[in-house]
Design a protein around this motif. Structure first.
Motif, PDB file in Angstrom:
ATOM      1  N   GLY A   1       0.470  -1.350   0.045  1.00 49.36           N
ATOM      2  CA  GLY A   1      -0.593  -0.141  -0.254  1.00 49.36           C
ATOM      3  C   GLY A   1       0.684   1.554  -0.474  1.00 49.36           C
ATOM      4  N   ALA A   2       0.787   1.889  -1.475  1.00 52.73           N
ATOM      5  CA  ALA A   2       1.879   3.164  -1.057  1.00 52.73           C
ATOM      6  C   ALA A   2       0.735   4.118  -1.293  1.00 52.73           C
ATOM      7  CB  ALA A   2       2.098   2.663  -2.569  1.00 52.73           C
ATOM      8  N   GLY A   3       0.141   4.721  -0.289  1.00 54.11           N
ATOM      9  CA  GLY A   3      -0.876   6.004   0.054  1.00 54.11           C
ATOM     10  C   GLY A   3      -0.151   6.669   0.655  1.00 54.11           C
TER      11      GLY A   3
ATOM     12  N   VAL B   1      13.660  -1.606   1.609  1.00 51.07           N
ATOM     13  CA  VAL B   1      12.050  -1.332   1.772  1.00 51.07           C
ATOM     14  C   VAL B   1      11.984  -2.157   0.365  1.00 51.07           C
ATOM     15  CG1 VAL B   1      10.159  -0.465   1.971  1.00 51.07           C
ATOM     16  CG2 VAL B   1      11.806   0.293   3.788  1.00 51.07           C
ATOM     17  N   ASP B   2      10.410  -2.933   0.214  1.00 48.21           N
ATOM     18  CA  ASP B   2       9.486  -3.693  -1.022  1.00 48.21           C
ATOM     19  C   ASP B   2       8.354  -2.689  -1.019  1.00 48.21           C
ATOM     20  OD1 ASP B   2      11.143  -4.684  -3.316  1.00 48.21           O
ATOM     21  OD2 ASP B   2      11.906  -5.296  -1.366  1.00 48.21           O
ATOM     22  N   LEU B   3       8.021  -0.967  -1.150  1.00 48.40           N
ATOM     23  CA  LEU B   3       6.823  -0.490  -1.469  1.00 48.40           C
ATOM     24  C   LEU B   3       6.138  -0.517  -2.194  1.00 48.40           C
ATOM     25  CD1 LEU B   3       5.504   1.500  -0.545  1.00 48.40           C
ATOM     26  CD2 LEU B   3       6.137   3.436  -1.851  1.00 48.40           C
ATOM     27  N   ILE B   4       5.295  -1.725  -2.086  1.00 49.08           N
ATOM     28  CA  ILE B   4       3.965  -2.293  -2.730  1.00 49.08           C
ATOM     29  C   ILE B   4       3.129  -0.962  -3.223  1.00 49.08           C
ATOM     30  CG2 ILE B   4       2.909  -4.464  -3.971  1.00 49.08           C
ATOM     31  CD1 ILE B   4       5.689  -4.782  -3.434  1.00 49.08           C
ATOM     32  N   ASP B   5       2.824  -0.456  -4.982  1.00 50.32           N
ATOM     33  CA  ASP B   5       1.519   0.401  -4.797  1.00 50.32           C
ATOM     34  C   ASP B   5       0.825  -0.436  -5.920  1.00 50.32           C
ATOM     35  OD1 ASP B   5       0.089   2.529  -5.524  1.00 50.32           O
ATOM     36  OD2 ASP B   5       2.350   3.633  -6.645  1.00 50.32           O
TER      37      ASP B   5
ATOM     38  N   ILE C   1       9.773   0.725  -5.046  1.00 51.02           N
ATOM     39  CA  ILE C   1       8.579   0.502  -5.787  1.00 51.02           C
ATOM     40  C   ILE C   1       8.258  -0.487  -7.387  1.00 51.02           C
ATOM     41  CG2 ILE C   1       7.054   2.376  -6.002  1.00 51.02           C
ATOM     42  CD1 ILE C   1       9.083   4.855  -5.378  1.00 51.02           C
ATOM     43  N   ARG C   2       7.237  -1.066  -6.621  1.00 49.18           N
ATOM     44  CA  ARG C   2       7.100  -2.342  -7.387  1.00 49.18           C
ATOM     45  C   ARG C   2       5.027  -1.746  -7.994  1.00 49.18           C
ATOM     46  NH1 ARG C   2       9.826  -6.320  -7.304  1.00 49.18           N
ATOM     47  NH2 ARG C   2      11.951  -6.473  -6.491  1.00 49.18           N
ATOM     48  N   HIS C   3       4.914  -0.429  -8.936  1.00 48.22           N
ATOM     49  CA  HIS C   3       3.849  -0.035  -9.845  1.00 48.22           C
ATOM     50  C   HIS C   3       2.905  -1.629  -9.698  1.00 48.22           C
ATOM     51  CE1 HIS C   3       4.479   3.566  -8.650  1.00 48.22           C
ATOM     52  NE2 HIS C   3       5.080   3.977  -8.955  1.00 48.22           N
TER      53      HIS C   3
ATOM     54  N   ASN D   1      -2.967  -0.733   3.163  1.00 46.65           N
ATOM     55  CA  ASN D   1      -3.556  -0.368   2.410  1.00 46.65           C
ATOM     56  C   ASN D   1      -5.580  -0.504   2.476  1.00 46.65           C
ATOM     57  OD1 ASN D   1      -4.376  -0.372  -0.330  1.00 46.65           O
ATOM     58  ND2 ASN D   1      -5.221  -2.812  -0.919  1.00 46.65           N
ATOM     59  N   GLY D   2      -5.162   0.839   2.838  1.00 45.06           N
ATOM     60  CA  GLY D   2      -7.175   1.089   3.270  1.00 45.06           C
ATOM     61  C   GLY D   2      -7.150   1.310   5.057  1.00 45.06           C
TER      62      GLY D   2
END
Length: 466
Positions: free
Chosen positions: A182-184, A201-205, A233-235, A268-269
């Protein structure tokens, strides 16, 4: 069973509840607040805004020590453990609790601790720590219960390596690797914090761009600086499964990717805290995200019942929640100071931080507004050079013909402070809200505020050079 009568009962003591309570009490009403936790302050003080921002400040100091050549005379770069940094945040939390407890005492607001539930219209039952039940009756009730992390059923949050944005504050070690899903706003803030502690860090978007509500240039800058700090960052990714074992966590993605890390953080939310309120007993129903529908005066469909803060959804900011609480109190007491909270600056406490107010370039382009841009880069300002914080910029969007300020966007150190100068000018009436204010005003030198004058002159030059 003890029964107490009040003019106003507020469920929740976070910013929204506090705003409503203080406003009603100062207008002479008898007010009670119900708080489910052991101390006042709500999730904002104990699990959200205060601890995460205190963590960020400590990590920012560590980064400065590790990157400033002057400190090499003191010692070599060093990394601090997450629990040690968290200890600083806990001191801030205790200070905030003491401050807010005094607010209620000075204003003679009664505070009840326990879980509140409607038993009927205007009547609330409190299930406390003891067997004794207390009933509060009031003509007006404000629901300000806040929100909690959304927890999907297919992820085992009881596993010692799987966390959400609340439970991460109980982390007792520093992981070497971390997946943030969650990349909010919350995900990006924690990516900054952990990467600053040397964690990979792996940031999952789940989307194709970070914080897409931001001006695209600001969003791009955030992406660059996160990557520059070794955040991957993984979009456009969605998880298939999250498996915890004795050594860490494996995240399987629908795209076929597979990542192993020491720990997993779900960001994520969020869900409104309404599940145990007994809303059905007063004819209310929360939506699928636990949020309560309100009108433009924060009134629910049940007469005399208001809802404010995260439990109503947008903008889900502590600053807005406080003002929403005050607004609800003004409406119920027929005060003349009511205002609907619709112009709220964003404050995103990544490293560097982000803040903005007004329109983005994308919005102005879509609306066919003839605008121009004035920019000031912090690396060119004396104050930023002195403080060693050269990263960032201030961006002013203004109308080409009237020079009216349409949007302020800031990325860099103290962005959330700097933006308020532009916000104040934007809200002036007539010709006072134009670019010329910044050009004709003498700013202290050297200051970060001086960036407004630099940006304004640059913007004006773009018009005059045509």
């Amino acid at each position: 069973m003890a029964v107490y009568d009040y003019d106003v009962v507020i469920i929740g003591s976070g910013p929204a509840g506090e705003g409503a309570a203080m406003s009603a009490a100062k207008k002479g009403r008898r007010v009670a607040v119900v708080e489910e936790q052991d101390t006042v302050g709500g999730n904002c003080t104990h699990k959200g805004t205060i601890p995460s921002k205190a963590l960020r400040h400590s990590v920012k100091q560590i980064i400065e020590f590790n990157t400033n050549p002057m400190f090499r005379d003191i010692g070599e770069p060093r990394w601090f453990s997450f629990p040690k940094v968290l200890n600083r945040a806990e001191k801030v939390i205790s200070n905030q609790v003491m401050l807010r407890t005094n607010f209620y005492a000075r204003n003679r607001v009664d505070v009840f601790f326990g879980r509140a539930q409607f038993s009927g219209k205007g009547e609330i039952v409190i299930e406390g720590r003891s067997e004794a039940r207390e009933v509060l009756r009031a003509k007006n009730v404000v629901i300000a219960t806040g929100s909690s992390p959304y927890s999907p059923d297919d992820i085992d949050f009881n596993h010692p390596r799987i966390y959400n944005s609340d439970t991460i504050l109980k982390l007792s070690h520093t992981p070497r690797t971390l997946v943030i899903y969650g990349a909010g706003v919350i995900g990006c803030e924690y990516a900054s914090i952990f990467s600053g502690l040397g964690v990979k860090v792996d940031l999952i978007d789940t989307r194709d761009r970070l914080l897409s509500f931001l001006d695209s240039e600001i969003s791009d800058a955030l992406s660059y600086h996160l990557r520059n700090n070794a955040v991957k960052i993984r979009h456009n990714e969605e998880y298939q499964s999250v498996e915890g074992d004795a050594h860490g966590v494996i995240v399987n993605f629908k795209s076929g990717k597979r990542i192993r890390a020491d720990a997993f953080l779900w960001c994520n939310g969020r869900t409104g805290n309404t599940a145990h309120l007994g809303l059905e007993k007063i004819g209310l129903t929360a939506n699928s995200r636990g949020q309560i529908a309100v009108d433009d005066h924060y009134r629910t469909e049940c007469e005399g019942v208001y809802a404010v803060g995260d439990v109503v959804g947008w903008p889900s900011l502590a600053s807005a929640a406080l003002d929403q609480g005050r607004a609800a109190a003004a409406d119920m007491l027929n005060g003349e100071d009511f205002r609907y909270i619709n112009e709220v600056p964003t404050g995103i406490y990544t490293i560097p931080e982000i803040s903005s107010v007004g329109k983005t370039e994308e919005e102005l382009t879509a609306e066919a507004v003839p605008y121009e841009v004035g920019q000031a880069f912090f690396k060119d300002t004396a104050r930023a050079q002195i403080s060693g914080e050269p990263v960032g910029m201030l961006k002013i969007l203004f109308h080409r013909e009237t020079l009216a300020i349409l949007g302020i966007h800031c990325f860099g150190d103290q962005a959330s402070e700097i933006v308020h100068i532009g916000q104040a000018i934007m809200h002036q009436e007539g010709s006072a809200n134009t670019l010329k204010y910044f050009i004709n005003t003498t700013f202290n030198y050297p200051t970060m505020a001086e960036a407004y004058r630099v940006a304004a002159i640059a913007g004006l030059n773009r018009i005059e050079n045509l």
